[in-house]
Design a protein around this motif. Sequence first.
Motif, PDB file in Angstrom:
ATOM      1  N   GLU A 191       0.807  -1.226   0.000  1.00  0.00           N
ATOM      2  CA  GLU A 191       0.000   0.000   0.000  1.00  0.00           C
ATOM      3  C   GLU A 191       0.834   1.267   0.000  1.00  0.00           C
ATOM      4  N   ALA A 192       2.171   1.142  -0.045  1.00  0.00           N
ATOM      5  CA  ALA A 192       3.011   2.331  -0.164  1.00  0.00           C
ATOM      6  C   ALA A 192       2.650   3.082  -1.452  1.00  0.00           C
ATOM      7  N   GLN A 193       2.763   4.414  -1.406  1.00  0.00           N
ATOM      8  CA  GLN A 193       2.277   5.234  -2.521  1.00  0.00           C
ATOM      9  C   GLN A 193       3.230   6.402  -2.741  1.00  0.00           C
ATOM     10  N   ASN A 194       3.584   6.652  -4.015  1.00  0.00           N
ATOM     11  CA  ASN A 194       4.487   7.764  -4.308  1.00  0.00           C
ATOM     12  C   ASN A 194       3.709   9.056  -4.502  1.00  0.00           C
ATOM     13  N   LEU A 240       0.648   3.079  -6.504  1.00  0.00           N
ATOM     14  CA  LEU A 240       0.868   2.120  -5.427  1.00  0.00           C
ATOM     15  C   LEU A 240       2.129   1.300  -5.689  1.00  0.00           C
ATOM     16  N   PHE A 241       2.775   0.880  -4.598  1.00  0.00           N
ATOM     17  CA  PHE A 241       3.953   0.017  -4.729  1.00  0.00           C
ATOM     18  C   PHE A 241       3.539  -1.339  -5.304  1.00  0.00           C
ATOM     19  N   GLY A 242       2.448  -1.905  -4.772  1.00  0.00           N
ATOM     20  CA  GLY A 242       1.843  -3.095  -5.358  1.00  0.00           C
ATOM     21  C   GLY A 242       2.522  -4.405  -4.991  1.00  0.00           C
ATOM     22  N   PHE A 243       1.774  -5.487  -5.135  1.00  0.00           N
ATOM     23  CA  PHE A 243       2.275  -6.814  -4.781  1.00  0.00           C
ATOM     24  C   PHE A 243       3.349  -7.301  -5.746  1.00  0.00           C
ATOM     25  N   PHE A 267       9.979   4.675  -1.607  1.00  0.00           N
ATOM     26  CA  PHE A 267       8.899   4.829  -2.578  1.00  0.00           C
ATOM     27  C   PHE A 267       7.807   5.757  -2.035  1.00  0.00           C
ATOM     28  N   GLY A 268       7.491   5.618  -0.743  1.00  0.00           N
ATOM     29  CA  GLY A 268       6.473   6.487  -0.133  1.00  0.00           C
ATOM     30  C   GLY A 268       5.603   5.739   0.857  1.00  0.00           C
ATOM     31  N   GLN A 269       6.013   5.707   2.125  1.00  0.00           N
ATOM     32  CA  GLN A 269       5.294   4.932   3.131  1.00  0.00           C
ATOM     33  C   GLN A 269       3.962   5.582   3.483  1.00  0.00           C
TER      34      GLN A 269
END
Length: 687
Positions: A634-637, A642-645, A668-670
Motif C-alpha cells: 500500500e506504499a504510494q508515491n 501504489l507500490f503493489g504486490f 517509494f512512499g510509506q
Amino acid sequence: MPARRSQFISASLCVLALLSLVPTARAQKQPVSESSFNVSLGRAVVPLYGPWKFSIGDSPIDPTTGRFLWADPGFDDSSWQTVDLTPAEGAQNPITGSSGFTPGWNSYGHPGVWGWGWYRMRVRVDADPGVALSLAGPGAFDDVYQIFDDGQLIGNFGDFSGSTPRLYYAQPAVFVLPRSASSHATRVLAFRFWMQPQTLTQGFGVGGFESAPTIGESSAIALVHRSQIDQEIRVYLWEPVEAVVFFLLFLLALSLAFFDRSDKVYLWIAALFLATAADATSGTFAVWSTLVHANFDVVSHNFILFSLEYAGWVMIWRLWFRQHRPAWLPWTLIPLVILLSISQAFADNFFAAYAGGPAVGIGHAISLITRLIMASYLFFIVFKGIREQGMEGWLVLPPVLLASVAEFTRELQQLGMQPSWFPFGVQITLAVLTHLLLVAVLAILLVRRLVLSLRRQRLMALDVKQAQEVQRVILPEARAALQGFMIESEYRSAREVGGDFFQVIPDSTGSILVVAGDVAGKGLQAGMLVALLVGAIRSTAESTRDPLALLQALNRRLIGRGEAHATCLALRIEPTGAATLANAGHLPPYLNGQPIAMDGALPLGSLESADFSVTRFTLAPDDRLVLVSDGLAEAQNEQGELFGFARVEELIRSGQSAAELANAVQAFGQEDDISIIALTRTLAASA
C-alpha cells in the motif's frame, strides 16, 4: 496619525480665520421675495442658513425644455414654507457628533414623510470682480440631492440616473458656481432632495438639510471642504481600525484552529472574526467613498451579518463551554437567523413600497422577540458554564451582558438613552465598546485555553513516548539466531505508535512459534490494542502452541470490544521443518519468493465463531519464509502510484534483507506501518 491631525488643525485655523470675516457679509431684506439673502464676499465664506423656501414633493417638468420648473429662477415660491437652518446653540448631530446640526423636514411639519423635497433660496452675491465662487454642500443631509443654480444643474451627490436615486452615505461635496457677468448678481439656488423610507427609522428630525451649505471664494471653500473631510475621517475612524483588528484576530484564531484541530471553537471564532472584518471593511468604503452603495451596506450589516453574528456568538460560547445539551438548541438558530433578518428588514421600513406603516411595527416587535430569545440562549449557556466551570463563566458574563444590551440600541434610543459618544471627534458606540470588551475577554480566554491545550498536548506526547517505549520492549530483536533458524525482522511505523505486531517464541523442543498481525486503525489507540494482543499471545502460548487454538483465543479477547479488529497469522515450525499455518485474514507469507496458497478467513474480532484457515507445508534446509504486512503493497508515491504486490514479490525474490526491503518501500512512499519477518531454516535444523 500625526500628519493627518496636523492637516486638520491647519485647515481648521484657516476656516476660523475666514469665518471671522463673516461680519462683512451684509444680510439685507429684499423686496423681491422674503427668501432672498444678500451677501458681500471678498475672500470669505458664509453659511446659507436662510431663509429657505421648502416644499414636499417633486417638481413638474417643462415639456418644452425638459427642465424642472421648481429650479427655474422665475418660479413663484412665495406660497412655500419658510425654513431657517440656523442651528441651536450647542446642537450636535446624533450620528456623527458634528456641530451645526439642524433637524430635517420631519421636524417642521412633515413627520413620516419620505420621498422628494425641494429647497430654494435667492442669494444676492456682492463679490469682487473675477472672484471664483464655490458652494460646499451640507455636511449632514438625508439622503441624496441635486443642486441647481438659476435653473442649471451644477452637480449632485448620489446617482440620479435611474428611476429611483442610488444612495450613498452623506459625504462632503463641493460645487463650482458659474461665473456671473455682474459683481452684484442675484442667484437662485435650488436643492432637490430624495429621502428613502428606511431613513425614517433613524429617529425624529430626518429629511433634507441637517446642516447648512456654505458659499464663498473657491480657495476658502476648499479649506472648508478639507475640514469637513477631516471631520468625516475622524468620526468613522473606528471602521478601518475595526477591520484591521478583526482581520488579525481572524488570522490568530485560524492559526489556533490548525494548531488544535480537535477544538472546533477556533474555527467558529475565526469565521465570526472574518465576518466582522468584512463588515467593517464594507462600512469603511461606504462611509469614506461611493464605492459601496449605502443600501448594500445596510442590508449586509443590519440584516444578514447582524443576525449571523448574534447566532455565531451563541454557538461560540456553547462550544467554548463544551455543552451538548439541549441538542435542539443549535438547530433552532437557523430559523431564528432567517426570522431576525426578515423582521429587521421590515422594522427598517425596507419594504415600504409593498407594506405600510403597520408592517414596521410588526417587524420591530418580531425582531425584538427574536433578539430576546437569542439573548436568553446566550445567558442560559453562560450561566450553565458558570455552574460547570466557575471562574471562566464569571469572566464571560459581563461582556456577554453588555453585548446583549448593545443589540437593543434602537430600544435604548426610544427610552431617551444615548448609545453614541464622540471623544476627540471619533464616533464610539455602545456596540463598539462591547465588541472591544468581548474581544479583550475572549483574547484572555484564548491564551488560557491555548496554555491548557499545550499542557494537554505535552501530556499526550508523553503518553505516546511511553507507548513507543512499551512497543519497543514487546517487539523481538531485529536479528536473532535460534537453533536451526536465522530470523530477521524489521518494523517501521507510519506514526509515532504503530498498529503492526509480531512475536517469535521458541520452546524447549526446538520448534518456534511466529505470530504476526495488523490491527485496524493507527496511532495510540492501535498501539494500545497491539499491547493487548501481544500480552494475550504470550499468555496463551504458555498453555498451547497450536496455531489454530491461539487464533481462537485471540479472537475471544477481541469480541465485544467494539471496532477492535486485527488480521493475524500464527505459524508453528518444528525442528524437522514441518510447518502449521493458521490465518485470520492476513496476507500469505512468501516461501522462496512465492506466496503460499491458503484459504481466506475473517479477521480477529469479527465473529465469535469464526473459522480460520489452516495450511501445512514443509521448510527444507536454506528455505526462506518472509511474512509481510499490507503496508508494503500500500506504499504510494507522490503521483499516487501504489507500490503493489508485484514489486513486493520481485524484491523478496531478489533475496534482499528485511532492512533493505523496508528501506525500498519507505523510499517509494510509506503510507502504513511496515513489518517484515524473514525466517531461514539453517542446516543445523536438519542435522
